[in-house]
Design a protein around this motif. Structure first.
Motif, mmCIF file in Angstrom:
data_model
loop_
_atom_site.group_PDB
_atom_site.id
_atom_site.type_symbol
_atom_site.label_atom_id
_atom_site.label_comp_id
_atom_site.label_asym_id
_atom_site.label_seq_id
_atom_site.Cartn_x
_atom_site.Cartn_y
_atom_site.Cartn_z
ATOM 1 N N ASN B 167 0.817 -1.208 0.000
ATOM 2 C CA ASN B 167 0.000 0.000 0.000
ATOM 3 C C ASN B 167 0.857 1.267 0.000
ATOM 4 N N LEU B 168 2.036 1.175 -0.649
ATOM 5 C CA LEU B 168 2.951 2.317 -0.681
ATOM 6 C C LEU B 168 3.044 2.934 -2.071
ATOM 7 N N TYR B 169 2.325 2.340 -3.041
ATOM 8 C CA TYR B 169 2.546 2.729 -4.435
ATOM 9 C C TYR B 169 2.285 4.212 -4.662
ATOM 10 N N ARG B 170 1.228 4.732 -4.037
ATOM 11 C CA ARG B 170 0.893 6.135 -4.272
ATOM 12 C C ARG B 170 1.491 7.096 -3.252
ATOM 13 N N SER B 171 2.283 6.549 -2.323
ATOM 14 C CA SER B 171 2.918 7.427 -1.333
ATOM 15 C C SER B 171 4.111 8.128 -1.977
ATOM 16 N N ASP B 172 4.628 9.181 -1.297
ATOM 17 C CA ASP B 172 5.809 9.873 -1.818
ATOM 18 C C ASP B 172 6.953 8.900 -2.001
ATOM 19 N N PHE B 173 7.103 8.023 -1.004
ATOM 20 C CA PHE B 173 8.147 7.004 -1.070
ATOM 21 C C PHE B 173 8.017 6.176 -2.350
ATOM 22 N N GLY B 174 6.784 5.711 -2.608
ATOM 23 C CA GLY B 174 6.545 4.867 -3.778
ATOM 24 C C GLY B 174 6.858 5.588 -5.075
ATOM 25 N N VAL B 177 10.577 5.730 -5.626
ATOM 26 C CA VAL B 177 11.146 4.436 -5.996
ATOM 27 C C VAL B 177 10.784 4.080 -7.434
ATOM 28 N N VAL B 178 9.515 4.306 -7.787
ATOM 29 C CA VAL B 178 9.107 3.932 -9.143
ATOM 30 C C VAL B 178 9.833 4.781 -10.180
ATOM 31 N N SER B 179 9.962 6.088 -9.907
ATOM 32 C CA SER B 179 10.626 6.893 -10.938
ATOM 33 C C SER B 179 12.098 6.512 -11.030
ATOM 34 N N ALA B 180 12.708 6.178 -9.889
ATOM 35 C CA ALA B 180 14.105 5.733 -9.936
ATOM 36 C C ALA B 180 14.214 4.420 -10.707
ATOM 37 N N LEU B 356 17.161 3.713 3.612
ATOM 38 C CA LEU B 356 17.469 2.283 3.672
ATOM 39 C C LEU B 356 16.391 1.484 2.934
ATOM 40 N N ALA B 357 15.131 1.877 3.170
ATOM 41 C CA ALA B 357 14.020 1.180 2.502
ATOM 42 C C ALA B 357 14.127 1.340 0.986
ATOM 43 N N VAL B 358 14.555 2.528 0.528
ATOM 44 C CA VAL B 358 14.758 2.733 -0.909
ATOM 45 C C VAL B 358 15.793 1.743 -1.421
ATOM 46 N N GLY B 359 16.862 1.565 -0.647
ATOM 47 C CA GLY B 359 17.901 0.607 -1.031
ATOM 48 C C GLY B 359 17.331 -0.782 -1.232
ATOM 49 N N PHE B 360 16.503 -1.237 -0.268
ATOM 50 C CA PHE B 360 15.934 -2.577 -0.393
ATOM 51 C C PHE B 360 14.971 -2.666 -1.576
ATOM 52 N N ALA B 361 14.233 -1.579 -1.798
ATOM 53 C CA ALA B 361 13.310 -1.596 -2.937
ATOM 54 C C ALA B 361 14.079 -1.755 -4.246
ATOM 55 N N MET B 362 15.126 -0.943 -4.417
ATOM 56 C CA MET B 362 15.871 -0.972 -5.681
ATOM 57 C C MET B 362 16.646 -2.278 -5.849
ATOM 58 N N ASN B 363 16.855 -2.989 -4.754
ATOM 59 C CA ASN B 363 17.616 -4.236 -4.793
ATOM 60 C C ASN B 363 16.829 -5.388 -5.431
ATOM 61 N N SER B 364 15.518 -5.255 -5.585
ATOM 62 C CA SER B 364 14.721 -6.330 -6.193
ATOM 63 C C SER B 364 15.124 -6.486 -7.651
ATOM 64 N N ARG B 365 15.545 -7.668 -8.042
ATOM 65 C CA ARG B 365 16.082 -7.834 -9.387
ATOM 66 C C ARG B 365 15.191 -8.677 -10.291
ATOM 67 N N GLY B 366 14.398 -9.536 -9.687
ATOM 68 C CA GLY B 366 13.384 -10.316 -10.397
ATOM 69 C C GLY B 366 13.772 -10.809 -11.777
ATOM 70 N N ALA B 367 12.782 -10.751 -12.657
ATOM 71 C CA ALA B 367 12.901 -11.346 -13.979
ATOM 72 C C ALA B 367 14.023 -10.719 -14.791
ATOM 73 N N MET B 368 14.280 -9.419 -14.564
ATOM 74 C CA MET B 368 15.231 -8.732 -15.423
ATOM 75 C C MET B 368 16.638 -9.310 -15.273
ATOM 76 N N GLU B 369 17.032 -9.589 -14.022
ATOM 77 C CA GLU B 369 18.359 -10.153 -13.775
ATOM 78 C C GLU B 369 18.473 -11.544 -14.402
ATOM 79 N N ILE B 370 17.358 -12.298 -14.348
ATOM 80 C CA ILE B 370 17.386 -13.654 -14.886
ATOM 81 C C ILE B 370 17.573 -13.614 -16.405
ATOM 82 N N ILE B 371 16.879 -12.698 -17.055
ATOM 83 C CA ILE B 371 16.996 -12.584 -18.508
ATOM 84 C C ILE B 371 18.406 -12.158 -18.903
ATOM 85 N N LEU B 372 18.926 -11.207 -18.131
ATOM 86 C CA LEU B 372 20.291 -10.727 -18.342
ATOM 87 C C LEU B 372 21.286 -11.880 -18.232
ATOM 88 N N GLY B 373 21.134 -12.699 -17.201
ATOM 89 C CA GLY B 373 22.022 -13.849 -17.009
ATOM 90 C C GLY B 373 21.894 -14.834 -18.158
#
Lengths: 571, 571
Positions: B167-174, B177-180, B356-373
């Motif tokens: 429930n953070l998508y529309r918050s300032d934090f979200g 993170v999304v624009s980054a 710190l929370a921004v760091g953890f958010a940006m650390n999610s690599r999911g499908a993109m890292e797998i495709i790259l590998g």
């Protein structure tokens, strides 16, 4: 990705992109000419395949669509998956409960329009095999069975589309035809599955005739009894406990792939599994409309065009064209099916004109006949010449159906709102700001645009007599004007946008920014009512008004009308 | 269909069906455990591939998924098309206009969270190449560039999903993170495209480094300038003059296939073309929501699971598992990205916890890292062991993101209506016919079902004091009751159906046939309000009431709630 490295991948993607692009463009052209889109899609394959590109630029053809090697396997596999999914969607659209809507009449038509062409087709092939240039190793009995099927098949999707076009789908006539076509689809494909089983076994490929046929019939029986109930039971679990609609879409596709694998394995063909599974799934009232819609739209807009275009790649339609054979097949097919359909309708006590129209409706063979021919071609039981003749027959009978029914029954075509808009009839900036001025400005444009078809002075006379122009409503920002006009055969809508706003009188503070002038044939007040109702419904929504005001060209405006959800849901 | 005749087709369809079924089932299990579904999809491939099935039953594995021959080519081609379409949809979802929503903060995070991991990754690979078991023919410089990219990539789709969950998508934090993440996606993939161009050229496969890189950059530039404008111009024509939405869907897919073919041909990879074309199409406000939805749903529910499962088929995840390497890659990846993200956030003047929370958010690599590998594995620049390490890192970082942000920021999770229903809390036939009786009957059930978590006497006390139970409304056939209860941490909804109807009093002629009792935490009145509002909205519709009354089990009822359109549109 050893077998398909890099350069091959680039070519495969290019080939798919080019094939799909050609199929979509020609399919849309066919649709605009009120022809079945499968005609254009096949033509795309004919253009890119051996017939045209292969003759003009053989290297380019061999580069894009090689006949052998990993890329050929890849293209074949994709076409195979595409036809499987296409048949699944075709099965989804068969609504079995419809068969009983007109009681016995539909059934009688269904039975007669299979039995008579089946008998006739069998007799022709058995009696005169020399016409068909039969490969020497093919058993005459099997070939006769195949031709019997080929003569008796109908194409439900084409029939439904034609009836919708003619505004006959919900009429008694339409219900009879649809229920007969569903019966035809179901029984025709069951017989065809059995015949294919026989063919493979005679060719020494199968598992024994009795085994293949009992497995095929057992599969169909299973799907329509236990399978159907299981699917109906499982769907709510899928909806309740998986991501929706993705889970439901995946569920239907998995079942179709597995059913297709099974029927392919027992020695009939993958498409039967997909088709019967599709019917069983579509029969469940639990299947949600949204999932059905997504499956239908994606498969019809991507997989079917790819598949039908790929058929054109297989055969050279010019060198394999045998005029006499085409004529024989076409005439035989039409005669058998017209007699069969009309006889069934007569048996069901329909009138003579209607019975003839039933015959033409059932004669539409569309995609189904083409797939049937392709399967026979792949098994080597028909020549490429006969395949070409079947494809042409399929297309010609589908093209004939609509015009012939129109001619015989002369139904009132329903005017569609989107057809009433014309390029020159969109005025992005109205100059006038009074209702009288707007009517003059709009009718002047009508005179220019429809000049040839419509005498300008008629319109200007109409417009000058305000008692002939009814102001339907001014709601929110929208002003609806409607007038009955002589000498036009279809309605036209003039659309104007006004920044300053148009008032009903000088005193009026409520001003309209979107103005529609509906001109409809004077002798048909119902059309005018329909148009007013549809526009009112569309423009109840403030977002629609705002978006209309942002439209900068006629194309943007028409795109808005055609894609607006309300309009679509009505279809 | 020479190369792929019959038996092969049956096996291919079976293989696709089995792979998709395993991927969907395990993907859904992962989702229910609040893990990324790509985890389950990969596991499906691991189960059916060399790791498990190939070890336990090598014949079955070789039968279904052969490594060579026409079937291998076919599977590869289908996986290739699948990843192309997946990247197209990923591109569609990137909303470039978002980058500017928080001005410079998002950009600072984006820059720092690429630059720092990129530098660190390059330094590690350059300084300590011996860790990574480098194939001997790989240039250390190229490998260092690859690892730099691998360290700095983020996965926008995973990040968006996690933010929505919390429930953070529309918050300032979200928004930051999304624009980054969008900036990261765009820049990261451009650099990666260039690096891949370099790699191929060094390997002697390309057209010369300068040419490849300039073609790649030229393509990207073209797509985002002229291409983007052309697409924006063409979309209204497609909508206005072709069958909708099929024409629009076909248009997007054709462009993606052709873009993919081009980027593959110039020596980078097909996915870049599809991704950038997807971004350009998604950027046009003319793209209709319905077409986007159909593309997204079909591709995400069929093509992505197939693709991710096919990755599991490529490598043996047990024999190629190197614990030390996994640990090094995982720790290095997390440290680089946490420092990068947090430093960027600090630079943008965010607080320490949030950074710190921004760091953890940006650390999610999911499908993109797998495709790259996968791309690096296919080009032979990384070992299978490093590929396994990258896949595991991708999954672990994606799994960590949500819980760590939850821990650091402790956002209030939004209660979802569908989570408030429970198996035992659905009463298909209420016995009581008065409001008091119904409350007693329902709370008795709550005591049984939630017995462990909720002391029954608390509930029965609540129910006995009618002043605590608010009757929200009785509209049409629906009665909504709501009560604040102690000792529960989330809302529950008891649902009862009544044939005879429930009246508010003996005199009342209006009787309710569907009764909801909403129990929500006493200290959180907002949740109660939300639940009442959502149920009211759902049950404004008479069809919904009728369908609810036909539900025969909890599953059917839950399926109805989850698939009802209104509910879905809110998501």
């Amino acid at each position: 990705m050893d077998a398909l490295h890099q350069h091959n991948t680039a070519i495969l993607l290019l080939a798919l992109g080019a094939l799909l692009a050609a199929a979509k463009i020609l399919g849309e052209l066919a649709r605009r000419l009120r022809q079945p889109s499968v005609l254009g899609e096949l033509l795309a394959g004919v253009l890119l395949g051996p017939t045209v590109l292969g003759t003009l630029a053989p290297e380019a053809n061999a580069f894009l669509f090689p006949q052998e090697g990993p890329m050929a396997s890849a293209l074949d596999a994709i076409a195979g998956v595409a036809v499987t999914l296409f048949l699944m969607v075709a099965g989804l659209e068969v609504d079995l409960s419809n068969v009983w809507r007109k009681g016995w009449v539909g059934l009688k038509v269904g039975v007669a329009s299979i039995a008579i062409p089946f008998g006739a087709g069998f007799a022709i092939a058995w009696g005169l095999p020399q016409i068909f240039d039969l490969p020497s190793d093919v058993s005459p009995l099997l070939f006769a069975l195949f031709l019997a099927i080929a003569m008796s098949i109908s194409a439900l999707p084409v029939i439904v589309k034609t009836l919708l076009d003619l505004n006959l789908y919900r009429s008694d006539f339409g219900v009879v035809v649809v229920s007969a076509a569903i019966f035809n689809d179901l029984v025709g494909w069951i017989i065809f599955a059995v015949v294919l089983g026989l063919i493979d076994n005679v060719a020494g490929m199968g598992n024994g005739i009795t085994l293949t046929v009992s497995l095929a019939l057992g599969f169909i029986l299973f799907v329509f009894t236990i399978g159907r109930k299981l699917i109906h039971r499982l769907l709510p679990y899928v909806q309740a406990y998986t991501w929706w609609p993705g889970g439901e879409i995946g569920f239907v596709i998995i079942l179709s792939l597995l059913g297709a694998a099974f029927t392919e394995w027992i020695g009939i063909h993958a498409i039967f599994g997909a088709f019967f599974i599709g019917m069983a799934v579509g029969d469940s009232p639990h299947l949600r409309r949204r999932s059905r819609y997504i499956l239908d739209q994606f498969v019809s807009s991507v997989f079917s065009p790819l598949f039908f275009a790929s058929i054109g790649l297989k055969v050279n339609f010019i060198t394999r064209f045998d005029g006499v054979l085409v004529l024989i097949v076409f005439v035989a097919a039409c005669v058998c099916k017209l007699v069969g359909g009309a006889a069934g309708a007569k048996w069901g006590r329909m009138g003579s004109r209607e019975s003839l129209a039933v015959g033409f409706a059932m004669n539409s063979r569309g995609a189904m006949e083409i797939i049937l021919g392709l399967l026979a071609l792949e098994r080597g039981i028909i020549s490429q010449e006969l395949f070409v003749a079947l494809v042409i027959t399929a297309i010609l009978t589908s093209m004939m159906g609509g015009p012939m029914m129109q001619l015989i029954l002369q139904p009132a075509r329903k005017a569609r709102l989107e057809d009433a808009f014309r390029f020159g009839l969109f005025l992005p900036e109205l100059r006038a700001d009074s209702i009288k001025g707007v009517i003059e400005e709009m009718t002047a444009v009508v005179g220019q645009v429809l000049g040839g078809r419509l005498e300008p002075y008629v319109v200007s006379r109409v417009s000058c007599a305000p008692e002939d122009v009814a102001c339907a409503a001014i709601v929110n920002d929208v002003l609806l004007l409607a007038a009955g006009v002589d000498h036009i055969s279809q309605p036209y809508v003039v659309t104007g946008l006004s920044t300053q706003g148009v008032g009903l009188s000088f005193m009026d503070t409520q001003r309209a920014h979107v103005v529609f002038l509906i001109l409809s044939p004077k002798n048909d007040p119902a059309i005018r009512g329909d148009m007013v109702a549809e526009l009112s419904l569309l423009y109840r929504d403030q977002a629609m008004i705002d978006q209309t005001l942002q439209a900068r060209s006629f194309t943007e405006f028409l795109a808005l009308i055609r894609t607006s959800t309300v309009y679509l849901q009505k279809e």
